[in-house]
Scaffold this active site. Sequence first.
Site, PDB file in Angstrom:
ATOM      1  CB  ILE A  42      -0.940   0.023   1.216  1.00 18.58           C
ATOM      2  CG1 ILE A  42      -1.673  -1.325   1.354  1.00 18.58           C
ATOM      3  CG2 ILE A  42      -1.922   1.174   1.085  1.00 18.58           C
ATOM      4  CD1 ILE A  42      -2.497  -1.736   0.154  1.00 18.58           C
ATOM      5  CE  LYS A  43       3.249   3.925  -5.346  1.00 17.55           C
ATOM      6  NZ  LYS A  43       3.468   4.489  -6.710  1.00 17.55           N
ATOM      7  CB  VAL A  44       1.384   5.619   2.887  1.00 15.19           C
ATOM      8  CG1 VAL A  44       1.167   6.764   3.855  1.00 15.19           C
ATOM      9  CG2 VAL A  44       0.385   4.495   3.139  1.00 15.19           C
TER      10      VAL A  44
END
Length: 375
Positions: free
Chosen positions: A138-140
């Site tokens: 998951i890209k944050v």
Amino acid sequence: MSNRLQQLHAAGVSIWLDYIDRTMLFNGDLERRIRDEALTGMTSNPTIFEKAMAEGEAYDKQLSSAESGLSPWELFELVETEDVRRACDLFAPVYDATKGADGMVSIEVSPGVANDSQATVEEAKRLWRAVERPNVMIKVPGTETGAVAVRELITEGINVNITLLFSVDAHRRVIDAYLDALDARAAAGKPVDGIASVASFFVSRVDTLVDKKLDALIATLPEDRRAHAESLKGKAAIANAKMAYRLFQQKFSGPRWDALAAKGARVQRPLWASTSTKNKAYRDVMYVEQLIGPDTVNTMPPATIDAFADHGVVARTVDADLDAAERVLADLTALGIDMRQVTDQLLEEGITSFQKSFDGLLGGIEKKVSSLAAR
């Protein structure tokens, strides 16, 4: 043609593709790249999906058959999670062969939650459940609130790709969040050996902005000082990234890290992002060639991968000539170019740019759905 890419991989660089579309996921192109080009991962973002969905008809069938009443955002998540699941499945052999160290596919939270840590966590968890693959990341965004979210997500065992990192200070913040989370898991008796994370440190955009500032400055300098300022163009980004790698080496060594590594923890690898060359006066693979070293990832668009396969040079460079990198940054400071100001501006522009792409993407989906319904 792929020999140079195999050499790059052997030098410690995981080659990730900075692109995704449904066609390549089903026509054998991605499998070919994994097989022939040492490809070990993939990243996606709203800009990439906006382009993929605007071109051709690959998504029309799914959009047409979706249940009525879904918002453009919900439709986007529907199609993006299907693509990412498919990509995860294609990279599963890499994931298995590396015992979970590679073979990752990134999916990004919406830019609207960049400054809200709880909203980031909630959206990240939803995407994690929707994709339901062990090799999804998951890209944050790498904001201060993003770092808070990273700590919570890693503590819960969710793989995280922290994006839009431009400064070494921001890099330090997300490394600390990662280490704190691993310590928390270890203290609670939870495993730390199944978690993966990368810190996406952006490169070429730094040169784009610094070069622009240098050009403005050169016009005001006496003639005898212009050559030195001119010589600094195209050097800030690599110097900045090398400082980030030095920090990575420092943080992932010593007693604290050794205790976590003994439990099977993995380093949070630096991922070099924005590595296509924006200035045509520069070598087209310079941001790949000058950042080669162990435990790194380089995410490249197809054209940059093809260019490196054709004429890239492989040598360990990421931790070479650190004194020269320090001098570049010191010389820029002496000329009045504040790198903190540069990186703060780039982060703000990056979030704004992704928001614009996201808005354009949702608008495009809305138009697409309307046109499909009218047929």
